[in-house]
Motif scaffolding. Structure first.
Motif, PDB file in Angstrom:
ATOM      1  N   THR A  21       0.817  -1.215   0.000  1.00 46.08           N
ATOM      2  CA  THR A  21       0.000   0.000   0.000  1.00 46.08           C
ATOM      3  C   THR A  21       0.853   1.267   0.000  1.00 46.08           C
ATOM      4  OG1 THR A  21      -1.760  -1.140   1.183  1.00 46.08           O
ATOM      5  CG2 THR A  21      -1.799   1.262   1.253  1.00 46.08           C
ATOM      6  N   LEU A  22       1.848   1.328   0.850  1.00 47.75           N
ATOM      7  CA  LEU A  22       2.649   2.554   0.953  1.00 47.75           C
ATOM      8  C   LEU A  22       3.585   2.737  -0.234  1.00 47.75           C
ATOM      9  CD1 LEU A  22       3.429   2.476   4.764  1.00 47.75           C
ATOM     10  CD2 LEU A  22       1.864   4.004   3.559  1.00 47.75           C
ATOM     11  N   ARG A  23       3.920   1.662  -0.919  1.00 49.21           N
ATOM     12  CA  ARG A  23       4.782   1.767  -2.110  1.00 49.21           C
ATOM     13  C   ARG A  23       3.940   2.040  -3.350  1.00 49.21           C
ATOM     14  NH1 ARG A  23       6.397  -1.842  -6.058  1.00 49.21           N
ATOM     15  NH2 ARG A  23       5.412  -3.530  -4.918  1.00 49.21           N
ATOM     16  N   ASP A  24       2.965   1.193  -3.601  1.00 45.95           N
ATOM     17  CA  ASP A  24       2.169   1.299  -4.822  1.00 45.95           C
ATOM     18  C   ASP A  24       1.040   2.315  -4.714  1.00 45.95           C
ATOM     19  OD1 ASP A  24       3.728  -0.636  -5.938  1.00 45.95           O
ATOM     20  OD2 ASP A  24       2.289  -2.259  -5.669  1.00 45.95           O
ATOM     21  N   GLY A  25       0.547   2.534  -3.506  1.00 43.99           N
ATOM     22  CA  GLY A  25      -0.607   3.405  -3.332  1.00 43.99           C
ATOM     23  C   GLY A  25      -0.408   4.797  -3.879  1.00 43.99           C
ATOM     24  N   PRO A  35       2.699  12.583   5.564  1.00 41.45           N
ATOM     25  CA  PRO A  35       3.484  11.717   6.452  1.00 41.45           C
ATOM     26  C   PRO A  35       2.634  11.123   7.583  1.00 41.45           C
ATOM     27  CG  PRO A  35       4.737  13.674   5.904  1.00 41.45           C
ATOM     28  CD  PRO A  35       3.347  13.877   5.355  1.00 41.45           C
ATOM     29  N   GLU A  36       1.681  11.900   8.103  1.00 44.23           N
ATOM     30  CA  GLU A  36       0.813  11.392   9.175  1.00 44.23           C
ATOM     31  C   GLU A  36      -0.077  10.262   8.670  1.00 44.23           C
ATOM     32  OE1 GLU A  36       1.110  14.700   8.389  1.00 44.23           O
ATOM     33  OE2 GLU A  36       2.370  15.269  10.084  1.00 44.23           O
ATOM     34  N   GLU A  37      -0.606  10.401   7.443  1.00 44.43           N
ATOM     35  CA  GLU A  37      -1.437   9.343   6.857  1.00 44.43           C
ATOM     36  C   GLU A  37      -0.618   8.077   6.612  1.00 44.43           C
ATOM     37  OE1 GLU A  37      -4.798  11.872   4.398  1.00 44.43           O
ATOM     38  OE2 GLU A  37      -2.786  11.701   3.537  1.00 44.43           O
ATOM     39  N   LYS A  38       0.618   8.249   6.168  1.00 36.95           N
ATOM     40  CA  LYS A  38       1.496   7.098   5.949  1.00 36.95           C
ATOM     41  C   LYS A  38       1.750   6.373   7.270  1.00 36.95           C
ATOM     42  CE  LYS A  38       3.861   9.086   1.986  1.00 36.95           C
ATOM     43  NZ  LYS A  38       5.134   9.554   1.448  1.00 36.95           N
ATOM     44  N   ALA A  39       1.968   7.135   8.341  1.00 41.96           N
ATOM     45  CA  ALA A  39       2.176   6.529   9.657  1.00 41.96           C
ATOM     46  C   ALA A  39       0.922   5.789  10.112  1.00 41.96           C
ATOM     47  CB  ALA A  39       2.578   7.595  10.678  1.00 41.96           C
ATOM     48  N   ASP A  40      -0.250   6.361   9.870  1.00 46.27           N
ATOM     49  CA  ASP A  40      -1.515   5.702  10.225  1.00 46.27           C
ATOM     50  C   ASP A  40      -1.667   4.373   9.482  1.00 46.27           C
ATOM     51  OD1 ASP A  40      -2.200   7.764  11.943  1.00 46.27           O
ATOM     52  OD2 ASP A  40      -3.563   8.727  10.511  1.00 46.27           O
ATOM     53  N   ALA A  55       7.491  -0.033   2.109  1.00 43.16           N
ATOM     54  CA  ALA A  55       7.154   1.345   2.437  1.00 43.16           C
ATOM     55  C   ALA A  55       7.436   2.334   1.313  1.00 43.16           C
ATOM     56  CB  ALA A  55       7.892   1.773   3.696  1.00 43.16           C
ATOM     57  N   GLY A  56       8.061   1.922   0.247  1.00 44.16           N
ATOM     58  CA  GLY A  56       8.326   2.835  -0.841  1.00 44.16           C
ATOM     59  C   GLY A  56       9.736   3.374  -0.792  1.00 44.16           C
ATOM     60  N   SER A  57       9.977   4.328  -1.672  1.00 46.31           N
ATOM     61  CA  SER A  57      11.306   4.895  -1.734  1.00 46.31           C
ATOM     62  C   SER A  57      11.419   6.102  -0.824  1.00 46.31           C
ATOM     63  CB  SER A  57      11.666   5.268  -3.175  1.00 46.31           C
ATOM     64  OG  SER A  57      10.549   5.702  -3.884  1.00 46.31           O
TER      65      SER A  57
END
Length: 64
Positions: A21-25, A35-40, A55-57
């Motif tokens: 999700t965090l990489r492809d999303g 950044p807060e949404e990614k942490a959530d 987690a992505g690049s």
């Protein structure tokens, strides 16, 4: 539907969950997470016992 080569998992087979999700999303058109949404998202995946999170690049934009 029949899957060629499919087999039932034995009770001792390990299944690992991988989430992208965090990489492809953020590669989807119109999607940008703070950044807060990614942490959530990461915390929710952790609570769901996901084994691996891609987690992505690192730092791809000014908001990162």
């Amino acid at each position: 539907m029949k899957f060629v080569g499919a087999r039932k998992l034995a009770p001792d087979d390990d299944v690992l969950l991988l989430d992208t999700t965090l990489r492809d999303g953020e590669q989807a058109p119109g999607i940008s997470l703070t950044p807060e949404e990614k942490a959530d998202v990461a915390l929710a995946l952790d609570r769901a016992d996901v084994d691996v999170v891609e987690a992505g690049s690192a730092c791809t934009g000014a908001g990162e």
